[in-house]
Design a protein around this motif. Structure first.
Motif, PDB file in Angstrom:
ATOM      1  N   LYS A  69       0.818  -1.217   0.000  1.00  0.00           N
ATOM      2  CA  LYS A  69       0.000   0.000   0.000  1.00  0.00           C
ATOM      3  C   LYS A  69       0.853   1.268   0.000  1.00  0.00           C
ATOM      4  O   LYS A  69       0.398   2.322  -0.456  1.00  0.00           O
ATOM      5  CB  LYS A  69      -0.940   0.008   1.210  1.00  0.00           C
ATOM      6  N   SER A  70       2.080   1.156   0.500  1.00  0.00           N
ATOM      7  CA  SER A  70       2.945   2.344   0.559  1.00  0.00           C
ATOM      8  C   SER A  70       4.044   2.318  -0.510  1.00  0.00           C
ATOM      9  O   SER A  70       4.957   3.146  -0.483  1.00  0.00           O
ATOM     10  CB  SER A  70       3.584   2.463   1.945  1.00  0.00           C
ATOM     11  N   ALA A  71       3.970   1.390  -1.458  1.00  0.00           N
ATOM     12  CA  ALA A  71       4.994   1.310  -2.506  1.00  0.00           C
ATOM     13  C   ALA A  71       4.903   2.541  -3.408  1.00  0.00           C
ATOM     14  O   ALA A  71       3.830   2.852  -3.926  1.00  0.00           O
ATOM     15  CB  ALA A  71       4.813   0.040  -3.328  1.00  0.00           C
ATOM     16  N   PRO A  72       6.005   3.270  -3.615  1.00  0.00           N
ATOM     17  CA  PRO A  72       5.959   4.478  -4.452  1.00  0.00           C
ATOM     18  C   PRO A  72       5.809   4.144  -5.923  1.00  0.00           C
ATOM     19  O   PRO A  72       6.385   3.174  -6.423  1.00  0.00           O
ATOM     20  CB  PRO A  72       7.306   5.148  -4.169  1.00  0.00           C
ATOM     21  N   LEU A  73       5.018   4.959  -6.619  1.00  0.00           N
ATOM     22  CA  LEU A  73       4.796   4.782  -8.054  1.00  0.00           C
ATOM     23  C   LEU A  73       5.876   5.506  -8.849  1.00  0.00           C
ATOM     24  O   LEU A  73       6.439   6.506  -8.399  1.00  0.00           O
ATOM     25  CB  LEU A  73       3.424   5.331  -8.447  1.00  0.00           C
ATOM     26  N   ARG A  74       6.150   5.004 -10.029  1.00  0.00           N
ATOM     27  CA  ARG A  74       7.113   5.657 -10.918  1.00  0.00           C
ATOM     28  C   ARG A  74       6.537   6.992 -11.391  1.00  0.00           C
ATOM     29  O   ARG A  74       5.350   7.117 -11.671  1.00  0.00           O
ATOM     30  CB  ARG A  74       7.428   4.743 -12.108  1.00  0.00           C
ATOM     31  N   GLU A  75       7.426   7.966 -11.491  1.00  0.00           N
ATOM     32  CA  GLU A  75       7.017   9.322 -11.851  1.00  0.00           C
ATOM     33  C   GLU A  75       6.243   9.335 -13.169  1.00  0.00           C
ATOM     34  O   GLU A  75       6.642   8.720 -14.152  1.00  0.00           O
ATOM     35  CB  GLU A  75       8.252  10.221 -11.986  1.00  0.00           C
ATOM     36  N   GLY A  76       5.123  10.042 -13.137  1.00  0.00           N
ATOM     37  CA  GLY A  76       4.326  10.235 -14.336  1.00  0.00           C
ATOM     38  C   GLY A  76       3.284   9.166 -14.607  1.00  0.00           C
ATOM     39  O   GLY A  76       2.494   9.312 -15.550  1.00  0.00           O
ATOM     40  N   ALA A 194      13.860  -4.257 -31.414  1.00  0.00           N
ATOM     41  CA  ALA A 194      13.688  -2.813 -31.263  1.00  0.00           C
ATOM     42  C   ALA A 194      12.787  -2.485 -30.071  1.00  0.00           C
ATOM     43  O   ALA A 194      11.810  -3.192 -29.795  1.00  0.00           O
ATOM     44  CB  ALA A 194      13.098  -2.225 -32.542  1.00  0.00           C
ATOM     45  N   TYR A 195      13.099  -1.398 -29.381  1.00  0.00           N
ATOM     46  CA  TYR A 195      12.284  -0.935 -28.261  1.00  0.00           C
ATOM     47  C   TYR A 195      12.519   0.558 -28.054  1.00  0.00           C
ATOM     48  O   TYR A 195      13.491   1.125 -28.556  1.00  0.00           O
ATOM     49  CB  TYR A 195      12.614  -1.702 -26.975  1.00  0.00           C
ATOM     50  N   VAL A 196      11.624   1.176 -27.299  1.00  0.00           N
ATOM     51  CA  VAL A 196      11.767   2.578 -26.915  1.00  0.00           C
ATOM     52  C   VAL A 196      12.242   2.613 -25.465  1.00  0.00           C
ATOM     53  O   VAL A 196      11.527   2.124 -24.577  1.00  0.00           O
ATOM     54  CB  VAL A 196      10.438   3.344 -27.055  1.00  0.00           C
ATOM     55  N   PRO A 197      13.421   3.157 -25.177  1.00  0.00           N
ATOM     56  CA  PRO A 197      13.901   3.190 -23.804  1.00  0.00           C
ATOM     57  C   PRO A 197      13.155   4.237 -22.974  1.00  0.00           C
ATOM     58  O   PRO A 197      12.695   5.251 -23.501  1.00  0.00           O
ATOM     59  CB  PRO A 197      15.382   3.565 -23.953  1.00  0.00           C
ATOM     60  N   PHE A 198      13.021   3.973 -21.682  1.00  0.00           N
ATOM     61  CA  PHE A 198      12.398   4.956 -20.784  1.00  0.00           C
ATOM     62  C   PHE A 198      12.921   4.762 -19.373  1.00  0.00           C
ATOM     63  O   PHE A 198      13.413   3.690 -19.017  1.00  0.00           O
ATOM     64  CB  PHE A 198      10.867   4.821 -20.796  1.00  0.00           C
ATOM     65  N   GLU A 199      12.787   5.809 -18.569  1.00  0.00           N
ATOM     66  CA  GLU A 199      13.056   5.715 -17.138  1.00  0.00           C
ATOM     67  C   GLU A 199      11.841   6.096 -16.315  1.00  0.00           C
ATOM     68  O   GLU A 199      11.709   5.688 -15.175  1.00  0.00           O
ATOM     69  CB  GLU A 199      14.261   6.585 -16.753  1.00  0.00           C
ATOM     70  N   ASP A 200      10.940   6.915 -16.875  1.00  0.00           N
ATOM     71  CA  ASP A 200       9.706   7.236 -16.167  1.00  0.00           C
ATOM     72  C   ASP A 200       8.579   7.419 -17.173  1.00  0.00           C
ATOM     73  O   ASP A 200       8.793   7.399 -18.393  1.00  0.00           O
ATOM     74  CB  ASP A 200       9.868   8.470 -15.262  1.00  0.00           C
ATOM     75  N   PHE A 201       7.375   7.588 -16.665  1.00  0.00           N
ATOM     76  CA  PHE A 201       6.214   7.655 -17.545  1.00  0.00           C
ATOM     77  C   PHE A 201       6.060   9.014 -18.214  1.00  0.00           C
ATOM     78  O   PHE A 201       5.291   9.145 -19.172  1.00  0.00           O
ATOM     79  CB  PHE A 201       4.946   7.277 -16.769  1.00  0.00           C
ATOM     80  N   THR A 202       6.777  10.010 -17.749  1.00  0.00           N
ATOM     81  CA  THR A 202       6.786  11.283 -18.452  1.00  0.00           C
ATOM     82  C   THR A 202       7.373  11.096 -19.845  1.00  0.00           C
ATOM     83  O   THR A 202       6.851  11.623 -20.844  1.00  0.00           O
ATOM     84  CB  THR A 202       7.599  12.323 -17.665  1.00  0.00           C
ATOM     85  N   GLU A 203       8.450  10.312 -19.940  1.00  0.00           N
ATOM     86  CA  GLU A 203       9.054   9.996 -21.232  1.00  0.00           C
ATOM     87  C   GLU A 203       8.105   9.158 -22.083  1.00  0.00           C
ATOM     88  O   GLU A 203       7.995   9.366 -23.300  1.00  0.00           O
ATOM     89  CB  GLU A 203      10.367   9.246 -21.020  1.00  0.00           C
ATOM     90  N   ILE A 204       7.430   8.208 -21.457  1.00  0.00           N
ATOM     91  CA  ILE A 204       6.497   7.364 -22.199  1.00  0.00           C
ATOM     92  C   ILE A 204       5.352   8.202 -22.753  1.00  0.00           C
ATOM     93  O   ILE A 204       4.954   8.038 -23.914  1.00  0.00           O
ATOM     94  CB  ILE A 204       5.950   6.230 -21.311  1.00  0.00           C
ATOM     95  N   ARG A 205       4.808   9.118 -21.954  1.00  0.00           N
ATOM     96  CA  ARG A 205       3.703   9.963 -22.421  1.00  0.00           C
ATOM     97  C   ARG A 205       4.083  10.717 -23.681  1.00  0.00           C
ATOM     98  O   ARG A 205       3.307  10.793 -24.637  1.00  0.00           O
ATOM     99  CB  ARG A 205       3.303  10.957 -21.333  1.00  0.00           C
TER     100      ARG A 205
END
Length: 216
Positions: A69-76, A194-205
């Motif tokens: 319940k307290s696990a932090p979510l990835r940004e974005g 092939a893939y699209v690299p990301f570190e957070d969901f802001t990049e994915i958006r």
């Protein structure tokens, strides 16, 4: 045509590998032996995950849920989920871990998730028992099978996969569009997929909107 988004949970939606950390906490000796073997692909996920979870005493399950319940979510992530909701694009969470953990972490936001696929757990005996409707020869949760079955229900909308680790590998190899980070990115690089690299969901958006622009 809008896509359907299949998203891993641990280490993807969450900032950390929460499932692995739970296993290391509640079954440390077994985790030390088996987790490295799953990561280097010398032990199947089906055998490894079942042996690990079924070595955890059932009395620990409420504490495991409380931690999730307290696990932090990835940004974005919440903003990305809101974008998908606005565009009526379904997001399906596909976890190699436990469905209850996903629901515990997402809380009220689970209402904006189309569906969750993963492991179910029985706590009636002294140790956890694991059940899955999606077993394959090597996996307890076969993500390629879920992509195929759920994709057909979505009227063949093109699938997009977002993931980070070994449980996503087989599905990523079968998916036309993949967002990958961490171990999954390395596995795909090794296999020239092939893939699209990301570190957070802001990049994915940002990348997602460019790949699938809003219809005007």
């Amino acid at each position: 045509m809008n896509p359907v988004v299949f998203c891993d949970f641990d280490g993807t939606i969450t900032r950390e590998e929460t499932f692995v950390e739970l296993l290391r906490t509640f079954t440390p000796e077994m985790s030390e032996k088996l987790i490295p073997r799953m990561y280097d692909l010398t032990l199947s996920l089906k055998d490894g995950v079942r042996r690990l979870l079924e070595s955890v005493e059932s009395r620990h399950y409420p504490e495991m849920l409380a931690r999730m319940k307290s696990a932090p979510l990835r940004e974005g992530f919440l903003e990305f989920l809101d974008d998908l909701k606005t565009r009526t694009i379904p997001l399906i969470v596909v976890t190699g871990g436990v469905e209850d953990f996903v629901r515990a972490t997402l809380g009220a936001s689970i209402r904006d998730v189309h569906s969750v696929y993963g492991l179910k757990v029985n706590t009636e005996g002294p140790f956890l028992r694991v059940f899955s409707e999606w077993e394959s020869g090597t996996e307890l949760v076969s993500k390629p099978r879920i992509l195929e079955v759920a994709g057909k229900k979505m009227c063949a909308n093109p699938p997009v996969l977002i993931g980070d680790s070994v449980t996503d590998l087989e599905a990523a190899l079968a998916c036309p569009v993949v967002f990958a980070r961490d171990r999954l990115a390395r596995y795909l690089t090794d296999r020239k997929k092939a893939y699209v690299p990301f570190e957070d969901f802001t990049e994915i958006r940002k990348a997602f909107t460019e790949m699938f622009p809003v219809d005007v």
